[in-house]
Design an enzyme around this catalytic site. Structure first.
Site, PDB file in Angstrom:
ATOM      1  N   ARG A  88       0.840  -1.201   0.000  1.00  0.00           N
ATOM      2  CA  ARG A  88       0.000   0.000   0.000  1.00  0.00           C
ATOM      3  C   ARG A  88       0.875   1.250   0.000  1.00  0.00           C
ATOM      4  O   ARG A  88       2.042   1.200   0.316  1.00  0.00           O
ATOM      5  CB  ARG A  88      -0.923  -0.006   1.222  1.00  0.00           C
ATOM      6  CG  ARG A  88      -1.974  -1.099   1.098  1.00  0.00           C
ATOM      7  CD  ARG A  88      -2.904  -1.156   2.283  1.00  0.00           C
ATOM      8  NE  ARG A  88      -3.611   0.092   2.464  1.00  0.00           N
ATOM      9  CZ  ARG A  88      -3.596   0.792   3.605  1.00  0.00           C
ATOM     10  NH1 ARG A  88      -2.908   0.368   4.627  1.00  0.00           N
ATOM     11  NH2 ARG A  88      -4.283   1.913   3.698  1.00  0.00           N
ATOM     12  N   LYS A 144       3.035  -7.118  12.407  1.00  0.00           N
ATOM     13  CA  LYS A 144       2.327  -7.288  11.137  1.00  0.00           C
ATOM     14  C   LYS A 144       2.646  -8.641  10.507  1.00  0.00           C
ATOM     15  O   LYS A 144       3.801  -8.977  10.258  1.00  0.00           O
ATOM     16  CB  LYS A 144       2.695  -6.148  10.178  1.00  0.00           C
ATOM     17  CG  LYS A 144       1.986  -6.256   8.829  1.00  0.00           C
ATOM     18  CD  LYS A 144       1.961  -4.940   8.082  1.00  0.00           C
ATOM     19  CE  LYS A 144       1.457  -5.129   6.654  1.00  0.00           C
ATOM     20  NZ  LYS A 144       1.166  -3.882   5.960  1.00  0.00           N
ATOM     21  N   ARG A 176      -1.151   4.202  13.855  1.00  0.00           N
ATOM     22  CA  ARG A 176      -0.020   3.646  14.614  1.00  0.00           C
ATOM     23  C   ARG A 176      -0.307   3.775  16.096  1.00  0.00           C
ATOM     24  O   ARG A 176      -0.764   4.812  16.541  1.00  0.00           O
ATOM     25  CB  ARG A 176       1.260   4.412  14.326  1.00  0.00           C
ATOM     26  CG  ARG A 176       1.719   4.221  12.930  1.00  0.00           C
ATOM     27  CD  ARG A 176       3.038   4.904  12.682  1.00  0.00           C
ATOM     28  NE  ARG A 176       3.213   5.089  11.259  1.00  0.00           N
ATOM     29  CZ  ARG A 176       3.491   4.129  10.408  1.00  0.00           C
ATOM     30  NH1 ARG A 176       3.663   2.914  10.842  1.00  0.00           N
ATOM     31  NH2 ARG A 176       3.603   4.347   9.135  1.00  0.00           N
TER      32      ARG A 176
HETATM   33  C1  BTN Z   1       0.359  -3.822   2.381  1.00  0.00           C
HETATM   34  O1  BTN Z   1       1.148  -2.932   2.061  1.00  0.00           O
HETATM   35  O2  BTN Z   1       0.111  -4.080   3.555  1.00  0.00           O
HETATM   36  C2  BTN Z   1      -0.327  -4.652   1.305  1.00  0.00           C
HETATM   37  C3  BTN Z   1       0.571  -5.711   0.763  1.00  0.00           C
HETATM   38  C4  BTN Z   1      -0.049  -6.574  -0.309  1.00  0.00           C
HETATM   39  C5  BTN Z   1       0.948  -7.541  -0.915  1.00  0.00           C
HETATM   40  C6  BTN Z   1       0.306  -8.516  -1.853  1.00  0.00           C
HETATM   41  S1  BTN Z   1       1.360  -9.866  -2.250  1.00  0.00           S
HETATM   42  C7  BTN Z   1       0.249 -10.401  -3.475  1.00  0.00           C
HETATM   43  C8  BTN Z   1      -0.273  -9.158  -4.168  1.00  0.00           C
HETATM   44  N1  BTN Z   1       0.597  -8.758  -5.250  1.00  0.00           N
HETATM   45  C9  BTN Z   1       1.186  -7.596  -5.020  1.00  0.00           C
HETATM   46  O3  BTN Z   1       1.983  -7.030  -5.782  1.00  0.00           O
HETATM   47  N2  BTN Z   1       0.799  -7.107  -3.834  1.00  0.00           N
HETATM   48  C10 BTN Z   1      -0.161  -7.985  -3.188  1.00  0.00           C
END
Ligand code: BTN
Length: 322
Positions: free
Chosen positions: A116, A181, A317
């Site tokens: 994100r 996390k 946070r």
């Molecule tokens: C975050 O930042 O918390 C969200 C992370 C999401 C990662 C997943 S892995 C599978 C899918 N493909 C990606 O490129 N991102 C999501």
């Protein structure tokens, strides 16, 4: 791309046992020098491989590779499996016009995993779960509100079915384990107002973080493997996640966030805790008081007033991390 010879080497080494150079050379019809060179190259994918004279090669820890046969068994909607992709989200987004609801994609590693707020998502080979799920929401963009919270519940329940208790959720869409996390959700969408919209739901769950990657992550993290001696079955985990998304997305499409609210509240990591909400440059202090029926965070301000906050760019946070 990971060549087929290297894929075969990884498959043989995945058991974590010693394999001699000559055994591997015979099985893969290669010279011993070629085996050695391929093994060296595998370190470039983050795999830690020991070489012991007289015994051969062994991985520092066994790998749980995705089992394509099991994953594809009985599926009526396409499931795309890859050794390596830039991003499973990018893959489904690029073919979204041809996708059917429930179509999914898994990769053993991502070279440009997306997190994100434009952050990268660390995605080493065969370590974690990188899964994306396509859904065409007939009601359109207006009905997407709260989806990331509902998906959080779906993933938590899938993990619980795999035997992981105490999964918690951090608003709006992080999975937590033991206060750190464990995973994240990235929902990307495309569509026009008044038309069905295409959703790609990306799920990243930390399974077994290799020591070499741990420093790349800028916040406290957890993985499912933890100190357990028993290797986590990534195929079983993927199957539970796919099943949970299949049922959950139907439910979300028919009933929205309502059936997920109580389940989200039961896993709310920061309920009744002092938090700081980051909204762009602004920081808002308060006490987290759960979510409202739309999935907004309810924050009790110093004045005692409870205010609801929503939207994609909020970050939360606990104050002890500031
Ligand atoms: C975050 O930042 O918390 C969200 C992370 C999401 C990662 C997943 S892995 C599978 C899918 N493909 C990606 O490129 N991102 C999501």
């Amino acid at each position: 791309m990971i060549s087929s010879v290297r894929q075969q080497l990884i498959e043989r080494l995945a058991d974590g046992e010693f394999h001699s150079g000559s055994e591997l050379a015979t099985e893969l019809v290669l010279s011993r020098t070629a085996v050695h060179n391929h093994i060296e190259a595998l370190s470039g994918y983050g795999l830690e491989i020991y070489r012991v004279k007289g015994k051969g090669y062994r991985l520092a820890a066994p790998l749980s590779l995705l089992d394509a046969e099991q994953l594809l068994l009985g599926r009526s909607v396409p499931l795309h499996l890859f050794w390596q992709l830039d991003s499973t989200n990018a893959f489904l987004m690029a073919r979204r016009e041809r996708c059917h609801s429930g179509e999914a994609c898994l990769a053993e590693m991502q070279t440009a995993g997306r997190g994100r707020r434009g952050r990268p998502w660390v995605s080493p080979l065969a370590c974690h779960l990188y899964l994306s799920y396509f859904w065409r929401l007939e009601q359109g963009m207006g009905a997407v509100g709260g989806l990331s919270l509902a998906v959080g519940v779906m993933l938590a329940q899938a993990l619980e079915r795999c035997g992981y208790a105490d999964i918690e959720l951090k608003w709006p869409n992080d999975l937590y384990l033991q206060g750190r996390k464990l995973g994240g959700i990235l929902i990307e969408m495309q569509g026009q107002i008044g038309e069905p919209c295409d959703l790609v739901i990306g799920c990243g769950i930390n399974v077994a973080m290799p020591a070499s990657m741990a420093d790349l992550i800028d916040q406290p993290w957890a993985d499912l493997q933890g100190d357990s001696a028993e290797r986590v079955d990534r195929t079983a985990l993927a199957q539970e996640v796919l099943a949970a998304l299949a049922t959950g997305m139907q439910q979300f499409e028919q009933q929205g966030l309502a059936p997920f609210i109580a389940a989200w509240g039961a896993r709310d990591r920061f309920r009744d805790q002092a938090v700081t909400l980051l909204m762009g440059e602004r920081e808002i202090q308060g006490v987290a008081r759960g979510i409202d029926p739309q999935g907004n965070l309810q924050l009790e301000l110093a004045s005692g007033q409870i205010k609801a906050f929503g939207g994609g760019e909020l970050s939360l946070r606990p104050q002890w991390q500031n």
